[in-house]
Scaffold this active site. Structure first.
Site: not given
Ligand code: SF4
Length: 344
Positions: A34, A77-78, A117, A135, A197
């Protein structure tokens, strides 16, 4: 079973990437991963993680680590404060709890280098605590899903999103999987550009996808241009092939690292310095622009102060990233021939 997070978890169990720290029973390994993953991509971290765990396999080994091997293991890695804090935290754990790692996010946050986080990630993944992580990936997913206009670089807005997620994580059997699923979705599907999506388990609830405004979320505040810091450095090489290095002067940022010396503060005079290239690097708070020079060495060299050394095997030293890149580009026959005329 119809809640959105069940669809998310089902997707995660099929799509998650194999990573050397996933499924690791040891909280120490998850902690190291992490910290490495803060500001660094997964694919870059993989080999570092394996090498680091081989060199420092336990909290006790890390607490006892010397500067040079520790920095060498992190070289490239910085953000070196991360590894210094990691060792500081390990030393504190050895002193206070025989090296045992705390099991709650609240206790983890008291250790150097562990913010909200990282504490939530370790506590949920290793100890099953129901505490959500937020995050950049998680913020992007929910900014789009819920059309949130908050600036998620600001901690109070991340806390607000974590509070919204809390009742959902409370209902799952494996809070660590819930958190990793959200982060993995942001990394693999809900990516900054061209989110996938059609493959997304959150598609049925996603407002951005419904309105086709995915590219408008999250809202990214404009950053001021970073200030520039210029410096002239010199690459000097002896006939033996030894290169002159100087220990970094900054006690905080790159303490313990070696780099090419500044042209203006060498402990001896050089002849004919010639510019031979420019190296640019962006840090979190400034841009560094180094102009590189080569030059002819004097006939006899004085003893060097402690913070300088000639080295024939630069790979054995912890080097700054800029120095490693310069050596990779400029150590060539051309450079050697430029200095060939030097008398012993
Ligand atoms: S539908 Fe598309 S924009 Fe919406 S959370 Fe999923 S990947 Fe992201």
């Amino acid at each position: 079973m119809n809640a959105w997070y069940n669809a998310l978890l089902a997707w995660y169990h099929c799509a998650k990437r194999e990573m050397p720290w996933r499924g690791h029973p040891d909280a120490y390994a998850v902690w190291v991963s992490e910290i490495m993953l803060q500001q660094t991509q997964v694919d870059t971290v993989r080999p570092y993680f394996t090498r680091f765990l081989a060199a420092f396999p336990t909290v006790a080994a890390l607490a006892a680590a010397e500067d040079a091997p520790l920095l060498k293991a992190w070289e490239g890695l910085g953000y070196y404060t991360r590894v210094r804090n990691l060792r500081k935290a390990a030393q504190r754990l050895m002193a206070e709890s025989s090296g045992e790692i705390p099991q709650t996010a609240e206790a983890l946050r008291k250790l150097p280098g562990i913010g909200p986080y990282t504490a939530a990630a370790i506590a949920s993944i290793c100890f099953n605590e129901a505490v959500p992580v937020v995050d950049g990936n998680v913020a992007r997913v929910f900014a789009r899903r819920n059309l949130l206009t908050d600036d998620f670089t600001k901690e109070p807005n991340r806390r607000k999103l974590a509070a919204w997620l809390q009742p959902f994580i409370n209902q799952v059997a494996a809070p660590g999987d819930f958190n990793q699923a959200m982060m993995e979705l942001g990394a693999l599907i809900c990516t900054p550009r061209n989110p996938q999506c059609h493959s997304c388990p959150l598609r049925p609830q996603c407002q951005a996808a419904k309105q086709e405004v995915q590219a408008d979320y999250p809202i990214i505040p404009k950053r001021k241009p970073l200030p520039e810091r210029h410096a002239d450095v010199v690459l000097l090489q002896e006939r033996t092939g030894a290169i002159l290095f100087k220990r970094h002067a900054d006690e905080r940022l790159l303490a313990g690292f070696w780099e090419l010396p500044d042209l203006g503060t060498l402990p001896f005079n050089i002849e004919n310095p010639k510019p031979c290239g420019t190296h640019r690097q962006t840090f979190s708070h400034f841009r560094q622009i180094l102009t590189l020079f080569t030059a002819t060495l004097p006939d006899s060299l004085p003893p060097l102060p402690d913070n300088y050394q000639w080295c024939t095997q630069p790979d054995s030293l912890p080097l700054t990233t800029a120095t490693r890149k310069i050596l990779a580009t400029h150590i060539s026959g051309k450079l050697l021939s430029h200095q060939k005329g030097r008398k012993k």
